[in-house]
Design a protein around this motif. Structure first.
Motif, short mmCIF file in Angstrom:
data_model
loop_
_atom_site.label_atom_id
_atom_site.label_comp_id
_atom_site.label_asym_id
_atom_site.label_seq_id
_atom_site.Cartn_x
_atom_site.Cartn_y
_atom_site.Cartn_z
N ASN B 20 -63.13 -10.94 -54.10
CA ASN B 20 -63.05 -10.53 -52.71
C ASN B 20 -63.99 -11.24 -51.86
O ASN B 20 -65.18 -11.45 -52.22
CB ASN B 20 -63.38 -8.74 -52.81
N GLU B 70 -54.65 -9.15 -49.78
CA GLU B 70 -54.81 -7.62 -49.78
C GLU B 70 -56.13 -7.21 -50.51
O GLU B 70 -56.74 -6.44 -50.27
CB GLU B 70 -53.56 -6.84 -50.37
N LEU B 71 -56.42 -8.11 -51.47
CA LEU B 71 -57.63 -7.96 -52.23
C LEU B 71 -58.78 -8.65 -51.71
O LEU B 71 -59.86 -8.77 -52.33
CB LEU B 71 -57.41 -8.56 -53.91
N GLY B 72 -58.40 -9.25 -50.44
CA GLY B 72 -59.51 -9.81 -49.52
C GLY B 72 -60.04 -11.33 -50.16
O GLY B 72 -60.90 -12.04 -49.91
N GLU B 320 -56.12 -9.89 -41.43
CA GLU B 320 -56.97 -9.35 -40.46
C GLU B 320 -58.01 -9.00 -41.40
O GLU B 320 -59.36 -9.47 -41.15
CB GLU B 320 -56.52 -7.85 -40.27
N GLY B 321 -58.09 -8.71 -42.64
CA GLY B 321 -59.16 -8.31 -43.59
C GLY B 321 -59.86 -9.63 -43.98
O GLY B 321 -61.16 -9.65 -44.09
N THR B 323 -60.18 -12.46 -42.06
CA THR B 323 -60.74 -13.07 -41.10
C THR B 323 -62.05 -12.32 -40.48
O THR B 323 -63.21 -12.67 -40.85
CB THR B 323 -59.79 -13.06 -39.73
N ARG B 324 -62.02 -11.17 -39.80
CA ARG B 324 -63.20 -10.57 -39.12
C ARG B 324 -63.54 -9.35 -39.73
O ARG B 324 -64.62 -8.75 -39.75
CB ARG B 324 -63.09 -10.77 -37.75
N GLN B 325 -62.56 -8.73 -40.70
CA GLN B 325 -63.00 -7.60 -41.31
C GLN B 325 -64.00 -7.53 -42.38
O GLN B 325 -64.06 -8.16 -43.26
CB GLN B 325 -61.68 -6.94 -41.95
N GLU B 326 -64.96 -6.46 -42.28
CA GLU B 326 -65.79 -6.14 -43.14
C GLU B 326 -65.32 -5.20 -43.96
O GLU B 326 -64.39 -4.74 -44.19
CB GLU B 326 -67.00 -5.60 -42.63
N THR B 327 -65.89 -5.35 -45.55
CA THR B 327 -65.60 -4.25 -46.28
C THR B 327 -66.42 -3.13 -46.59
O THR B 327 -67.53 -3.46 -45.92
CB THR B 327 -65.22 -4.95 -48.01
N LEU B 328 -66.27 -2.28 -47.19
CA LEU B 328 -66.93 -1.07 -47.46
C LEU B 328 -68.05 -1.39 -48.41
O LEU B 328 -69.25 -0.70 -48.36
CB LEU B 328 -66.47 0.23 -47.72
N ASP B 329 -68.01 -2.36 -49.31
CA ASP B 329 -68.74 -2.59 -50.39
C ASP B 329 -70.41 -2.59 -49.88
O ASP B 329 -71.12 -2.34 -50.53
CB ASP B 329 -68.70 -4.04 -51.01
N TRP B 331 -71.93 -0.85 -47.77
CA TRP B 331 -72.56 0.43 -47.57
C TRP B 331 -72.73 1.38 -48.45
O TRP B 331 -72.73 2.72 -48.19
CB TRP B 331 -71.38 0.94 -46.22
N PHE B 332 -72.59 0.78 -49.85
CA PHE B 332 -72.80 2.02 -50.67
C PHE B 332 -74.15 2.07 -51.12
O PHE B 332 -74.87 1.09 -51.06
CB PHE B 332 -71.69 1.81 -52.01
#
Lengths: 244, 332
Positions: B20, B70-72, B320-321, B323-329, B331-332
Motif C-alpha cells: 500500500n 484499489e490496494l493503494g 484518486e487513492g 494520487t492525493r488520498q491519505e489512508t487511515l493507517d 490514524w490508529f
C-alpha cells in the motif's frame, strides 16, 4: 443457530450503505445484536455499524459467530424485496448457506452462500483530533455533495464563523454552499477547521441517509460521520485528501 | 523465459496490502504474457471480440491493474525497447519452439484432444505490435503511467527501483531483475488469486512473493556479480549456459571462484551490470478518460458494459487513492 426477523426495507438500506464501502462483509452476531467494523481494501474509509437486537422484530442466536456475506449478491436479492415485506434471515452454517425469506403475499426464500471473509477483529476506531461538530440534515448535506460533483471530484468541508461551508473547485468552475448555524441541527466550534475529501466516497455513503448526520471535522484529518439507517447506528470514517 | 534461479533463491510470501502506498515497476510484456496464458474462456480459448481480435491481455491489464490501484499500489508499466544483439538469437530460438507448438496445437484440436490443445496453444502465445500498442493505449486512457525502456524493460525497471525512492520493487515473474540489481523483486503480483490450472479442473492459490536482493545474496554468500555469473553459467536470455550445470552447481563454481574456467565471455556480464538504461524518466497517475475507455473496451472490443461500469468506479477511486488520498493507517 442464528435467526432474525426485520423489515425488508430496513435491511435493504443497511446493505446498501455497507455495499458503498466494501464488497465482502464479516457480520458479527452476538446476543446483543449485529455489528460490523471493516475498512475498504485501500484503507481509505472505515465503517462501524451496529444493529442492536431490539431493532429486529425477532432475534435469536445461540453463540457468538461471524457470518461473511457477499454484499453485492445480498443487495441483488434485496432489490427483489417489496417495501411492505417482512424478512427472515436464517443461517445454515452446516451447509454454508444464509437463507433470506421475504414474507408478504407469498413467502420467497433465497439461499446465499456464506463466504469466508476474514474479520478485521482487532480493528480499532481511528483516533484523530476534531475541532468542530456539525449536525446537519441529510438532504442539505447531499445537496452540497451533488452540487460539488458538477465541478470536481473532491470537496473541502470547512467550519468557521458560525457556519458550515462546502466548497469545490474544478477545471470548469467552482461552487460554494454556505449553511448558517440557524439552518444546522447543531454547530460546536472549538476552532476554525477544514479538510478535503474524495467526493465519490461521500456521495456513495450519504445517498442512502435520510435523517440527520453528525460530522466531526478537523484540520487535514479524517472526517467521522454519525448517522442512522434502517435501525443501524453507523460511524463512517474517511481519510482526507492532502494537496501536495 | 529469463534465468531460472528459483532453486537457490529463498522467497517470502507477502500480502499485497503491504505494498500500500508504494510504486512498483512492472515488466509490461511479462505481465501481458501472463494474462494471455491464464485469462481464457472455459474451453481454453483466448478471449476475443466478434471480429476475432484477442482481448485476454487487455482484460487482464484493465481488471488486474485496478485490483492493484484499489490496494493503494502504484504500478508503472515498463515496455521493452530494442533488445541487445545477444538476445536476438534467443528470440529466434523461442520463435522456433512456438512454431512447433503451433503445429502440435492444431493437430490436437483436429483430433479432439482438448487438454493437449490448451497446453500447446498456451505455448504459442504471440504478441503482435498491435497488441502492444493497444495495451499502451489502454493504460493511457486509464491514467496509469508506462515508460518505454531504451533497451530491456527489466533493466530499466530495476534501475528505477534503485534510483527512485517511490519505487519499492520490480514486479516480474522472472528473476532477471535481480541480476540487473533490483533491490526488491515481487512475483505473482499481477496474477494473485485463485487460478485454474491449465487443462485441469483444479484451482491453485497464487500468492505474491517477495525477494530482497541483499538478503538473497547474503544467504548465498556471494555478491551481485556472483549472481550474474551463476545466471550466465545456467543460461540467460543472452547465452545458452553450460550444459549440465544447474543453479546449485553454478553456485559452487562461483563460490570456488572458478567461473573463468568455463569460457564465458566477460562482456556478457556487463549486459547485466551496466545495462542500457535511462535516468530520464518520470511518472504520474491521472484520472481516467471515462468516455474513451467505454468506447475502447465496450464499443470497440465488446467488454461487458456492466462489468466495466463497476470496475470504472473502482478505478476512479483507486487513481484518486494513489494520487492525493491519505489512508487511515496513520490514524490508529
Amino acid at each position: 443457530m442464528f435467526e432474525a426477523k426485520i423489515e425488508a426495507k430496513n435491511w435493504k438500506n443497511i446493505i446498501s450503505v455497507i455495499g458503498s464501502i466494501i464488497e465482502e462483509a464479516p457480520l458479527r452476531i452476538d446476543k446483543d445484536g449485529l455489528t460490523l467494523r471493516a475498512m475498504d481494501p485501500s484503507h481509505i474509509s472505515l465503517i462501524d455499524l451496529e444493529v442492536p437486537k431490539d431493532q429486529f422484530i425477532d432475534f435469536s442466536v445461540d453463540s457468538d459467530r461471524v457470518i461473511g456475506i457477499d454484499v453485492e449478491e445480498m443487495s441483488r436479492v434485496m432489490s427483489r424485496g417489496k417495501p411492505t415485506d417482512m424478512m427472515l434471515i436464517k443461517a445454515d452454517e452446516d451447509n454454508n448457506k444464509l437463507f433470506v425469506t421475504f414474507i408478504g403475499e407469498s413467502r420467497r426464500r433465497f439461499g446465499l452462500p456464506i463466504i469466508d471473509t476474514p474479520e478485521q477483529s482487532n480493528l480499532k476506531l481511528p483516533d484523530f483530533p476534531t475541532n468542530a461538530i456539525i449536525g446537519i440534515d441529510a438532504s442539505l448535506f447531499k445537496d452540497g455533495i451533488k452540487d460539488a460533483s458538477i465541478v470536481a471530484d473532491h470537496i473541502t468541508l470547512e467550519a468557521k464563523n458560525n457556519s458550515f461551508i462546502m466548497r469545490a473547485e474544478g477545471d470548469i468552475g467552482d461552487i460554494e454552499t454556505k449553511i448558517e448555524k440557524s439552518s444546522l441541527v447543531e454547530l460546536k466550534l472549538e476552532e476554525e477547521c477544514k479538510s478535503t475529501f474524495n467526493l465519490s466516497y461521500l456521495a456513495d455513503v450519504s445517498s442512502s441517509i435520510n435523517g440527520p448526520i453528525t460530522l466531526e471535522l478537523g484540520n487535514d484529518s479524517p472526517i467521522l460521520m454519525n448517522f442512522e439507517i434502517g435501525g443501524a447506528t453507523i460511524k463512517f470514517v474517511l481519510a482526507p485528501r492532502i494537496e501536495r | 523465459m529469463g534465468v531460472d534461479l528459483k532453486d537457490i533463491i529463498a522467497k517470502n510470501e507477502i500480502e499485497l496490502a503491504k505494498l500500500n502506498g508504494k510504486a512498483i515497476s512492472v515488466d509490461a510484456l511479462n505481465a501481458l504474457y501472463q494474462f494471455l496464458a491464464i485469462i481464457r474462456q472455459r474451453d481454453g480459448e483466448l478471449l476475443k471480440d466478434s471480429t476475432g481480435r484477442t482481448t485476454s491481455h487487455l482484460s487482464g491489464l484493465f481488471y488486474r491493474t485496478i485490483n492493484l490501484l484499489e490496494l493503494g499500489i502504484r504500478p508503472v508499466y515498463i515496455y521493452d525497447g530494442r533488445p541487445p544483439q545477444e538476445k536476438i538469437d534467443t528470440l529466434r530460438q523461442r520463435q522456433e519452439i512456438k512454431d512447433s507448438a503451433k503445429k502440435k496445437a492444431i493437430r490436437a484440436k483436429v483430433e479432439g484432444r482438448e487438454k493437449d490443445y490448451v497446453k500447446f496453444s498456451q505455448q504459442v502465445l504471440h504478441f503482435s505490435d498491435e497488441m502492444l500498442k493497444e495495451s499502451k493505449e489502454l493504460l493511457r486512457l486509464m491514467g496509469v503511467p508506462f515508460i518505454d525502456a531504451p533497451s530491456e524493460a527489466e533493466a530499466q525497471a530495476s534501475h528505477m527501483c534503485s534510483m527512485d525512492p517511490r519505487v519499492y520493487a520490480v514486479a516480474s515473474q522472472d528473476y532477471d531483475s535481480l541480476l540487473f540489481g533490483a533491490p526488491v523483486l515481487v512475483r505473482n503480483v499481477t496474477i494473485t488469486g485463485r487460478r485454474k490450472m491449465p487443462g485441469k479442473n483444479v484451482y491453485r492459490e497464487v500468492v505474491p512473493e517477495s525477494i530482497v536482493l541483499a538478503e538473497a545474496l547474503a544467504a548465498l554468500g556471494i555478491g551481485r556479480e556472483g549472481l550474474v555469473e551463476i545466471g550466465l553459467l545456467i543460461g540467460t536470455d543472452y547465452n545458452e549456459g553450460i550444459k549440465g550445470i544447474g543453479p546449485k552447481s553454478a553456485l559452487e563454481i562461483v563460490k570456488a571462484d572458478r567461473f573463468d574456467e568455463y569460457g564465458i565471455e566477460e562482456r556478457l556480464k556487463d549486459l547485466f551490470l551496466k545495462p542500457d538504461v535511462s535516468d530520464n524518466f518520470s511518472f504520474s497517475f491521472k484520472l481516467p478518460d471515462e468516455d474513451a475507455l467505454y468506447s475502447f473496451l465496450c464499443d470497440e472490443r465488446e467488454f461487458s458494459r456492466l462489468r466495466v461500469e463497476r470496475a470504472m468506479d473502482r478505478l476512479k477511486k483507486g487513481i484518486e487513492g494513489v494520487t492525493r488520498q491519505e489512508t487511515l493507517d496513520q490514524w490508529f
